[in-house]
Motif scaffolding. Sequence first.
Motif, PDB file in Angstrom:
ATOM      1  N   LEU A   1       0.842  -1.201   0.000  1.00 28.11           N
ATOM      2  CA  LEU A   1       0.000   0.000   0.000  1.00 28.11           C
ATOM      3  C   LEU A   1       0.877   1.251   0.000  1.00 28.11           C
ATOM      4  CD1 LEU A   1      -2.844   1.121   0.017  1.00 28.11           C
ATOM      5  CD2 LEU A   1      -2.838   0.977   2.511  1.00 28.11           C
ATOM      6  N   HIS A   2       1.962   1.206   0.755  1.00 27.59           N
ATOM      7  CA  HIS A   2       2.891   2.334   0.795  1.00 27.59           C
ATOM      8  C   HIS A   2       3.434   2.608  -0.615  1.00 27.59           C
ATOM      9  CE1 HIS A   2       6.794   4.294   1.585  1.00 27.59           C
ATOM     10  NE2 HIS A   2       6.096   4.920   2.523  1.00 27.59           N
ATOM     11  N   ASP A   3       3.833   1.545  -1.322  1.00 25.82           N
ATOM     12  CA  ASP A   3       4.351   1.695  -2.698  1.00 25.82           C
ATOM     13  C   ASP A   3       3.272   2.256  -3.626  1.00 25.82           C
ATOM     14  OD1 ASP A   3       6.688   0.629  -1.827  1.00 25.82           O
ATOM     15  OD2 ASP A   3       6.400  -1.347  -2.759  1.00 25.82           O
ATOM     16  N   LEU A   4       2.058   1.723  -3.471  1.00 27.01           N
ATOM     17  CA  LEU A   4       0.954   2.176  -4.333  1.00 27.01           C
ATOM     18  C   LEU A   4       0.657   3.648  -4.123  1.00 27.01           C
ATOM     19  CD1 LEU A   4      -2.124  -0.235  -4.429  1.00 27.01           C
ATOM     20  CD2 LEU A   4      -0.770   0.658  -6.328  1.00 27.01           C
ATOM     21  N   VAL A   5       0.632   4.063  -2.855  1.00 33.33           N
ATOM     22  CA  VAL A   5       0.318   5.465  -2.558  1.00 33.33           C
ATOM     23  C   VAL A   5       1.397   6.371  -3.147  1.00 33.33           C
ATOM     24  CG1 VAL A   5       0.033   7.142  -0.679  1.00 33.33           C
ATOM     25  CG2 VAL A   5      -1.105   4.924  -0.549  1.00 33.33           C
ATOM     26  N   ALA A   6       2.643   5.911  -3.097  1.00 34.42           N
ATOM     27  CA  ALA A   6       3.726   6.708  -3.705  1.00 34.42           C
ATOM     28  C   ALA A   6       3.496   6.844  -5.216  1.00 34.42           C
ATOM     29  CB  ALA A   6       5.071   6.047  -3.426  1.00 34.42           C
TER      30      ALA A   6
ATOM     31  N   ALA B   1       0.672   9.474  -6.569  1.00 33.29           N
ATOM     32  CA  ALA B   1       0.988  10.892  -6.792  1.00 33.29           C
ATOM     33  C   ALA B   1       1.359  11.108  -8.261  1.00 33.29           C
ATOM     34  CB  ALA B   1       2.133  11.306  -5.888  1.00 33.29           C
ATOM     35  N   ALA B   2       2.107  10.167  -8.820  1.00 31.37           N
ATOM     36  CA  ALA B   2       2.491  10.286 -10.238  1.00 31.37           C
ATOM     37  C   ALA B   2       1.269  10.116 -11.136  1.00 31.37           C
ATOM     38  CB  ALA B   2       3.552   9.247 -10.587  1.00 31.37           C
ATOM     39  N   TYR B   3       0.385   9.175 -10.810  1.00 29.12           N
ATOM     40  CA  TYR B   3      -0.837   9.004 -11.621  1.00 29.12           C
ATOM     41  C   TYR B   3      -1.628  10.310 -11.639  1.00 29.12           C
ATOM     42  CZ  TYR B   3      -0.080   3.931 -10.888  1.00 29.12           C
ATOM     43  OH  TYR B   3       0.425   2.664 -10.825  1.00 29.12           O
TER      44      TYR B   3
ATOM     45  N   SER C   1      -8.032   8.317  -6.236  1.00 24.50           N
ATOM     46  CA  SER C   1      -8.324   8.344  -4.796  1.00 24.50           C
ATOM     47  C   SER C   1      -7.639   7.167  -4.127  1.00 24.50           C
ATOM     48  CB  SER C   1      -9.826   8.294  -4.498  1.00 24.50           C
ATOM     49  OG  SER C   1     -10.586   7.995  -5.611  1.00 24.50           O
ATOM     50  N   VAL C   2      -7.185   7.405  -2.907  1.00 25.92           N
ATOM     51  CA  VAL C   2      -6.597   6.327  -2.109  1.00 25.92           C
ATOM     52  C   VAL C   2      -7.711   5.790  -1.207  1.00 25.92           C
ATOM     53  CG1 VAL C   2      -4.859   5.750  -0.370  1.00 25.92           C
ATOM     54  CG2 VAL C   2      -4.320   7.395  -2.192  1.00 25.92           C
TER      55      VAL C   2
ATOM     56  N   GLY D   1      -5.582  -1.981   1.232  1.00 23.36           N
ATOM     57  CA  GLY D   1      -6.133  -0.736   0.694  1.00 23.36           C
ATOM     58  C   GLY D   1      -5.901  -0.725  -0.809  1.00 23.36           C
ATOM     59  N   SER D   2      -6.193   0.406  -1.429  1.00 20.87           N
ATOM     60  CA  SER D   2      -6.084   0.434  -2.892  1.00 20.87           C
ATOM     61  C   SER D   2      -5.954   1.868  -3.379  1.00 20.87           C
ATOM     62  CB  SER D   2      -7.316  -0.210  -3.530  1.00 20.87           C
ATOM     63  OG  SER D   2      -8.474   0.537  -3.191  1.00 20.87           O
ATOM     64  N   VAL D   3      -5.614   1.978  -4.642  1.00 17.77           N
ATOM     65  CA  VAL D   3      -5.642   3.267  -5.334  1.00 17.77           C
ATOM     66  C   VAL D   3      -6.613   3.107  -6.503  1.00 17.77           C
ATOM     67  CG1 VAL D   3      -4.308   4.777  -6.839  1.00 17.77           C
ATOM     68  CG2 VAL D   3      -3.367   4.063  -4.634  1.00 17.77           C
ATOM     69  N   PHE D   4      -7.593   4.015  -6.584  1.00 15.42           N
ATOM     70  CA  PHE D   4      -8.593   3.944  -7.642  1.00 15.42           C
ATOM     71  C   PHE D   4      -8.357   5.081  -8.622  1.00 15.42           C
ATOM     72  CE2 PHE D   4     -12.995   4.871  -9.222  1.00 15.42           C
ATOM     73  CZ  PHE D   4     -13.125   3.691  -9.956  1.00 15.42           C
ATOM     74  N   ILE D   5      -8.328   4.762  -9.912  1.00 11.08           N
ATOM     75  CA  ILE D   5      -8.188   5.786 -10.965  1.00 11.08           C
ATOM     76  C   ILE D   5      -9.507   5.797 -11.741  1.00 11.08           C
ATOM     77  CG2 ILE D   5      -6.814   6.607 -12.905  1.00 11.08           C
ATOM     78  CD1 ILE D   5      -4.539   4.796 -11.974  1.00 11.08           C
ATOM     79  N   ALA D   6     -10.299   6.846 -11.523  1.00 13.22           N
ATOM     80  CA  ALA D   6     -11.677   6.849 -12.038  1.00 13.22           C
ATOM     81  C   ALA D   6     -11.754   7.032 -13.546  1.00 13.22           C
ATOM     82  CB  ALA D   6     -12.474   7.950 -11.341  1.00 13.22           C
TER      83      ALA D   6
END
Length: 399
Positions: A115-120, A123-125, A133-134, A153-158
């Motif tokens: 999750l830490h890697d994904l959240v990092a 920011a680039a996305y 959204s995180v 957790g996850s990162v969603f790109i709408a």
Amino acid sequence: MNLVPARSRPEMRERTIAIVGAGLIGTGIAYELAKRGASVTVFDRAEPARAASWAGAGMLAPFSEEMPDPAMLALCRASLEAYPEFVAELRERTGLDAQFLRHGTLHVALDERGLHDLVARAAAYAANGGEVSVLDRAQTLEREAAVSRGVAGSVFIANEAQIDNRRLGRALVAGCAALGVRFEHTDEFALETDARRVRGLRSKRGFVAADTVINAAGAWAGAIDGVPLAARVPVFPVAGEMLAIAVPHAFARALIWHGHTYLVPRSDGRLLVGATVLERGFDTRVTAAGLSALLGAALHAAPSLGTFAVVESWAGLRPGSPDQRPFLGATPLEGYFVAAGHYRNGILLTPITARAVADLVLDGRSDVALGAFAVTRTISQRGLTALEALAAAGASANA
Ligand code: GLY
């Protein structure tokens, strides 16, 4: 939308154009050219839209794919934005709906470190234009209940989407046919040139004169006989194995990514799982190791998949390019154009490639920024020109 057949319009242009490759790129260009009145024949050794165009998952995901540079990102974003109208016009013309769905992409992390890697990366996305959204564990499960209960957790790109690429292939072929594009199924062909320019194509059936030839041959684009060295492109095959699982209705809605593996829910009840990335030549076998890796990652992300049937497996050949950017445009050989090397993004780039290449062929210019995709560019990552990269790869024109 103007659906008046181009042939009846006064500005009809008399051009004889041959396209090598009946995939989405080749048929997309043929469709755009024919709309503008050109006379087009598409040549292929196989059925139209049956190679990578059929094998792909249809993800329209320019942020998740982490583009190699801003020019590529801009081209991919512009093509994504062109998709809804492209598909709507094809539907109106042919009655076939390729099912453009903008349901977003969910990148899942199964532990805190992931999750830490994904959240990092999120920011680039976002900086690239993703609507990001995180999500925490509960929000992730609320969005996609099929995901593992152990998700961190996850990162969603709408604003990412998908297209049913097999349907899109059928719609483009129908759209081309309605506009008078001819399809030639021929086993072997070679470019015919004189000292200065292209003259046409020779196949087993004989010679077909053309004042323009467009190489849209996908993974085979670097291997067309008769192309002078100065006009060749260093495109090479990169295999991707995939499988499909039959899932219950509404099993998932978004594209789901876990590491390098993605799950793509189709409206016909299949969930596509892809894809390996293998540089092993023109080899379309589906291997036990490939299936094992895909299923391992898929079941980790969504364990309930384990109870459903695997209904299909296949492999396709992405058209690789040394700098992961396609080659789009004119070549040093007059009348000979290339639209190839789209690597992981051929389906995404179909609408913009079709428009830009049709512009270049018919008008000699396009408002699409194509400098970074020139056939004669320097391949920046290796400091080579495209031609030197071809020689370095030891590619054969008759591979
Ligand atoms: N576009 C995804 C892939 O090539 O695997």
